[in-house]
Design an enzyme around this catalytic site. Structure first.
Site, PDB file in Angstrom:
ATOM      1  N   GLY A  18       0.632  -1.241   0.169  1.00 21.63           N
ATOM      2  CA  GLY A  18       0.022  -0.027   0.034  1.00 21.63           C
ATOM      3  C   GLY A  18       0.877   1.278   0.061  1.00 21.63           C
ATOM      4  O   GLY A  18       0.528   2.296   0.589  1.00 21.63           O
ATOM      5  N   GLU A 143       6.924   8.583  -5.192  1.00 24.84           N
ATOM      6  CA  GLU A 143       6.812   7.119  -4.846  1.00 24.84           C
ATOM      7  C   GLU A 143       7.524   6.404  -5.676  1.00 24.84           C
ATOM      8  O   GLU A 143       7.443   6.517  -6.784  1.00 24.84           O
ATOM      9  CB  GLU A 143       5.227   6.839  -4.740  1.00 24.84           C
ATOM     10  CG  GLU A 143       5.008   5.299  -4.380  1.00 24.84           C
ATOM     11  CD  GLU A 143       3.534   4.517  -4.882  1.00 24.84           C
ATOM     12  OE1 GLU A 143       2.877   5.346  -5.357  1.00 24.84           O
ATOM     13  OE2 GLU A 143       3.729   3.610  -4.925  1.00 24.84           O
ATOM     14  N   LYS A 191      11.719  -7.180  12.933  1.00 20.64           N
ATOM     15  CA  LYS A 191      12.960  -7.290  12.614  1.00 20.64           C
ATOM     16  C   LYS A 191      12.987  -7.003  10.750  1.00 20.64           C
ATOM     17  O   LYS A 191      14.109  -6.497  10.496  1.00 20.64           O
ATOM     18  CB  LYS A 191      13.670  -8.754  12.908  1.00 20.64           C
ATOM     19  CG  LYS A 191      14.999  -9.258  12.808  1.00 20.64           C
ATOM     20  CD  LYS A 191      15.774  -8.132  13.666  1.00 20.64           C
ATOM     21  CE  LYS A 191      15.889  -8.312  15.173  1.00 20.64           C
ATOM     22  NZ  LYS A 191      16.083  -9.530  15.931  1.00 20.64           N
ATOM     23  N   CYS A 386     -15.766   1.532 -23.048  1.00 21.39           N
ATOM     24  CA  CYS A 386     -14.852   1.289 -24.111  1.00 21.39           C
ATOM     25  C   CYS A 386     -15.119   0.050 -25.042  1.00 21.39           C
ATOM     26  O   CYS A 386     -16.289   0.034 -25.869  1.00 21.39           O
ATOM     27  CB  CYS A 386     -13.407   1.485 -23.548  1.00 21.39           C
ATOM     28  SG  CYS A 386     -12.228   1.915 -25.085  1.00 21.39           S
ATOM     29  N   LEU A 387     -14.371  -0.911 -24.516  1.00 21.68           N
ATOM     30  CA  LEU A 387     -14.639  -2.259 -25.430  1.00 21.68           C
ATOM     31  C   LEU A 387     -16.289  -2.492 -25.202  1.00 21.68           C
ATOM     32  O   LEU A 387     -16.819  -3.283 -26.055  1.00 21.68           O
ATOM     33  CB  LEU A 387     -13.706  -3.566 -24.793  1.00 21.68           C
ATOM     34  CG  LEU A 387     -14.218  -4.884 -25.498  1.00 21.68           C
ATOM     35  CD1 LEU A 387     -13.857  -4.774 -27.002  1.00 21.68           C
ATOM     36  CD2 LEU A 387     -13.457  -5.880 -24.741  1.00 21.68           C
ATOM     37  N   GLY A 388     -16.777  -2.039 -24.057  1.00 17.34           N
ATOM     38  CA  GLY A 388     -18.181  -2.406 -23.687  1.00 17.34           C
ATOM     39  C   GLY A 388     -19.091  -1.749 -24.686  1.00 17.34           C
ATOM     40  O   GLY A 388     -20.220  -2.134 -24.936  1.00 17.34           O
ATOM     41  N   GLN A 390     -18.478  -1.279 -27.835  1.00 19.54           N
ATOM     42  CA  GLN A 390     -18.293  -1.889 -28.962  1.00 19.54           C
ATOM     43  C   GLN A 390     -18.975  -3.196 -29.054  1.00 19.54           C
ATOM     44  O   GLN A 390     -19.657  -3.561 -29.950  1.00 19.54           O
ATOM     45  CB  GLN A 390     -16.726  -2.188 -29.132  1.00 19.54           C
ATOM     46  CG  GLN A 390     -15.880  -0.620 -29.484  1.00 19.54           C
ATOM     47  CD  GLN A 390     -14.374  -0.964 -29.301  1.00 19.54           C
ATOM     48  OE1 GLN A 390     -13.914  -2.021 -29.462  1.00 19.54           O
ATOM     49  NE2 GLN A 390     -13.786   0.009 -29.703  1.00 19.54           N
ATOM     50  N   ARG A 470      -8.010   2.055 -30.225  1.00 22.86           N
ATOM     51  CA  ARG A 470      -7.886   1.943 -31.616  1.00 22.86           C
ATOM     52  C   ARG A 470      -9.225   2.013 -32.376  1.00 22.86           C
ATOM     53  O   ARG A 470      -9.056   2.085 -33.701  1.00 22.86           O
ATOM     54  CB  ARG A 470      -6.785   1.002 -32.055  1.00 22.86           C
ATOM     55  CG  ARG A 470      -5.355   1.011 -31.848  1.00 22.86           C
ATOM     56  CD  ARG A 470      -4.538   0.019 -32.096  1.00 22.86           C
ATOM     57  NE  ARG A 470      -3.623  -0.389 -31.223  1.00 22.86           N
ATOM     58  CZ  ARG A 470      -2.471   0.444 -30.895  1.00 22.86           C
ATOM     59  NH1 ARG A 470      -2.395   1.410 -31.817  1.00 22.86           N
ATOM     60  NH2 ARG A 470      -1.508   0.519 -30.136  1.00 22.86           N
ATOM     61  N   HIS A 517     -13.352   6.287 -21.278  1.00 21.09           N
ATOM     62  CA  HIS A 517     -13.381   5.629 -19.941  1.00 21.09           C
ATOM     63  C   HIS A 517     -13.851   6.570 -18.840  1.00 21.09           C
ATOM     64  O   HIS A 517     -12.907   7.224 -18.224  1.00 21.09           O
ATOM     65  CB  HIS A 517     -11.791   5.138 -19.585  1.00 21.09           C
ATOM     66  CG  HIS A 517     -11.322   4.047 -20.384  1.00 21.09           C
ATOM     67  ND1 HIS A 517     -11.489   2.610 -20.302  1.00 21.09           N
ATOM     68  CD2 HIS A 517     -10.733   4.049 -21.767  1.00 21.09           C
ATOM     69  CE1 HIS A 517     -11.264   1.971 -21.072  1.00 21.09           C
ATOM     70  NE2 HIS A 517     -10.617   2.561 -21.978  1.00 21.09           N
ATOM     71  N   GLU A 519     -14.311   5.909 -15.873  1.00 20.24           N
ATOM     72  CA  GLU A 519     -14.039   5.533 -14.546  1.00 20.24           C
ATOM     73  C   GLU A 519     -12.685   6.217 -14.161  1.00 20.24           C
ATOM     74  O   GLU A 519     -12.479   6.243 -12.912  1.00 20.24           O
ATOM     75  CB  GLU A 519     -13.607   3.920 -14.401  1.00 20.24           C
ATOM     76  CG  GLU A 519     -12.393   3.593 -15.293  1.00 20.24           C
ATOM     77  CD  GLU A 519     -12.785   3.089 -16.814  1.00 20.24           C
ATOM     78  OE1 GLU A 519     -14.004   3.601 -17.437  1.00 20.24           O
ATOM     79  OE2 GLU A 519     -12.074   2.467 -17.337  1.00 20.24           O
TER      80      GLU A 519
HETATM   81  N1  GLN Z   1      -9.943  -3.049 -27.805  1.00 23.08           N
HETATM   82  C1  GLN Z   1     -10.616  -1.887 -28.329  1.00 23.08           C
HETATM   83  C2  GLN Z   1      -9.792  -0.887 -28.997  1.00 23.08           C
HETATM   84  O1  GLN Z   1      -8.821  -0.885 -29.036  1.00 23.08           O
HETATM   85  C3  GLN Z   1     -11.059  -1.277 -26.868  1.00 23.08           C
HETATM   86  C4  GLN Z   1     -10.019  -0.596 -26.059  1.00 23.08           C
HETATM   87  C5  GLN Z   1     -10.381  -0.487 -24.406  1.00 23.08           C
HETATM   88  O2  GLN Z   1     -11.435  -0.924 -24.003  1.00 23.08           O
HETATM   89  N2  GLN Z   1      -9.656   0.227 -23.797  1.00 23.08           N
HETATM   90  O3  GLN Z   1     -10.493  -0.164 -29.551  1.00 23.08           O
END
Ligand code: GLN
Length: 543
Positions: A18, A143, A191, A386-388, A390, A470, A517, A519
């Protein structure tokens, strides 16, 4: 302004205890006292950045506003201090050597030979000073990844030693060490920590503070032992036990009077602190008893470290849930199992919502597409990151538009219906295997359409979010998808790139995906609007 102060956070005994949270919490308590703080991470690996590193082993790749693909700890720094990290907040051995070698090739060393010592530490110091200047920080917390005694860390420790001579009285070392409790003894042992202190001595450094990481608080006895053996005043031995949530750590530090002692030690005035909101949140979290159950349908699970792999997603769920008085229960659902046995999808019925997070490559994608279709038909809240998005689009194209074999060209270069395809500027990069740092990275503006779920969440038209991809929705299919009911509620300002896809509220309680993203921008005291909207829909499903 007084001389800038530098606080190095180094690890002792073992890694993964941590340090990142310790550095973030030190930043937080100093900031809460009204000081301008910057936090920086130095990683020992030779990779130029974290972008090419497997997340299941090394944790999430955190993306900054300026597109830096960094260690996940930069995410903690942002969540704790609310400040955005940039390229200057992150360095690796690879970056350091790359710069030194570039200078050597440009004859900038004037005919001298270039040596690991002192040229590498000098470049480390230069970067720390650049970070300090860019952030105008009164206190810079640095860090170091890894653990003292490791070979790769020596140039960094040497940089700290050189800085101590260069800026006497302005450079400090905090050792975050681990106190094991062997089960047969049931007693904390110091120790290994004493040994770590000796390791620091051997490179000419002495810790100013020791943070005692352990499952239980450090006892007065053990503090005294470390104090005596290591010649460190006992008030600078700080107990850092496991806590209910990471957000307790700054509060716990202040209970140990760390803020006052630290500021006094580094020669700054221990101003009044303002940690009230933070403390209230840390206490509130413990009292929440209502639960919301969210499944993460992903593939980077090696069951030790999925917490690290998806840390920003998990924290975003936490922030949004806590704000609504819920404690999230997160389930890890490996998408590959649905490919072999689609009947297993019925387990999604018992969840309040699912998230399909980011990812790369073919594996597990068919299972995610099945899950997206199931969630659509069964009206289970679905949030794609992102991938989600797509996956959401492919699933919609296959199942609603009936485009058989629709896919992303990332998954199948010969798909008859490339609904997800490379962005034009990516084609050559992929052909030339130019993979490092070459995606669409960092913050981009996005325009929202009114009367959409996305607009309802953000309550504004112009937003900016961070990207790392991409591929994107193929514009050739946009009209067709829209006719079939999918709404592209967020687009790049020029209208070319589809940034958010969703189904209207009257069709589905929450079915939305983002090419960016979200998040990376959620904060404990200001949850991300889309995560808030998603969690609200999840809570709604319970009712
Ligand atoms: N693989 C997908 C792309 O390159 C999604 C990338 C991701 O989820 N960060 O577009």
């Amino acid at each position: 302004m007084k001389n800038p102060k530098y606080i190095f956070v180094v690890g002792g005994v073992m890694s993964s205890v941590g340090k990142g949270i310790a550095a973030s919490s030190i930043g937080k308590i100093l900031q809460s006292r009204g000081y301008r703080v910057a936090i920086m991470k130095a990683d020992m690996y030779v990779n130029i950045d974290a972008g090419t590193i497997r997340p299941a082993e090394h944790g999430e790749v955190f993306v900054g506003e300026d597109g830096v693909e960094a260690d996940q700890d930069l995410g903690n720094y942002e969540r704790f201090t609310g400040q955005t990290s940039k390229r200057v907040n992150y360095m690796t051995t690879g970056q350091i050597y790359q710069e030194v070698i570039r200078r050597e090739r440009n004859l900038e060393y004037g005919g001298e030979d270039v040596e690991v010592y002192p040229d590498i530490p000098k470049e480390i110091i230069r970067r720390i000073e650049v970070c300090q200047k860019e952030n105008k920080s009164e206190i810079t917390v640095i860090e170091y990844g890894g653990t003292v005694g490791e070979h790769q860390l020596f140039p960094f420790l040497e940089a700290t030693r050189m800085m101590r001579s260069k800026f006497p009285g302005d450079v400090f070392v905090v050792l975050t060490s681990y106190l094991p409790t062997p089960s047969l003894l049931g007693e904390q042992k110091s120790k290994p920590t004493q040994r770590a202190v000796l390791d620091l001595y051997s490179v000419g450094l002495k810790p100013d503070f020791v943070l005692c990481r352990a499952d239980k608080p450090a006892t007065a006895d053990i503090k005294r032992t470390i104090s005596n053996v290591c010649s460190i005043p006992v008030e600078r031995i700080i107990s850092a036990p496991d806590v209910y949530s990471i957000y307790d750590v700054p509060v716990n530090f202040e209970n140990e009077n760390f803020g006052n002692t630290l500021l006094k030690t580094i020669g700054l005035h221990p101003r009044e602190r303002d940690l009230a909101d933070w403390t209230a949140l840390a206490n509130k979290i413990k009292k929440i008893d209502k639960e919301v159950t969210i499944g993460i349908v992903g593939k980077y699970f090696n069951f030790k470290s999925c917490k690290d792999t998806y840390i920003s997603v998990i924290e975003s769920i936490n922030h949004a849930s806590w704000a609504q008085g819920y404690k999230p229960k997160i389930l890890w659902l490996d998408s590959e199992k649905y490919e072999n046995n689609p009947k297993l999808l019925s387990e999604l019925d018992g969840l309040d919502g699912i998230i399909v997070p980011g990812g790369f490559g073919n594996r597990g994608v068919e299972g995610m597409i099945l899950a997206a279709d199931y969630a659509r038909r069964k009206k289970i809240p679905y949030f794609g990151l992102c991938l989600g998005v797509q996956i959401l689009t492919i699933s919609y194209a296959r199942n609603v538009l009936k485009l058989k074999g629709a896919n992303s060209t990332e998954m199948n270069a010969n798909t008859p219906h490339p609904v997800i395809a490379t962005m034009a500027d990516q084609i050559d990069k992929i052909k030339n295997k130019n993979y490092g740092g070459s995606m669409r990275l960092g913050a981009y503006a996005c325009t929202l359409a009114k009367d959409t779920v996305a607009f309802g969440a953000y309550k504004t038209v112009n937003i900016s979010e961070r990207h790392r991809h991409r591929y994107e929705v193929n514009t050739k299919y946009v009209a067709e998808l829209e006719q079939a009911g999918l709404v592209f509620s967020g687009r790049s300002p020029d209208g070319v790139l589809m940034e958010i896809a969703e189904l209207p509220k009257k069709v589905h309680p929450f079915y939305l995906g983002t090419q960016f993203h979200p998040e990376f921008k959620s904060r404990p005291l200001s949850p991300h609007p889309l995560f808030s909207a998603f969690v609200k829909a999840c809570v709604g499903k319970q009712k």
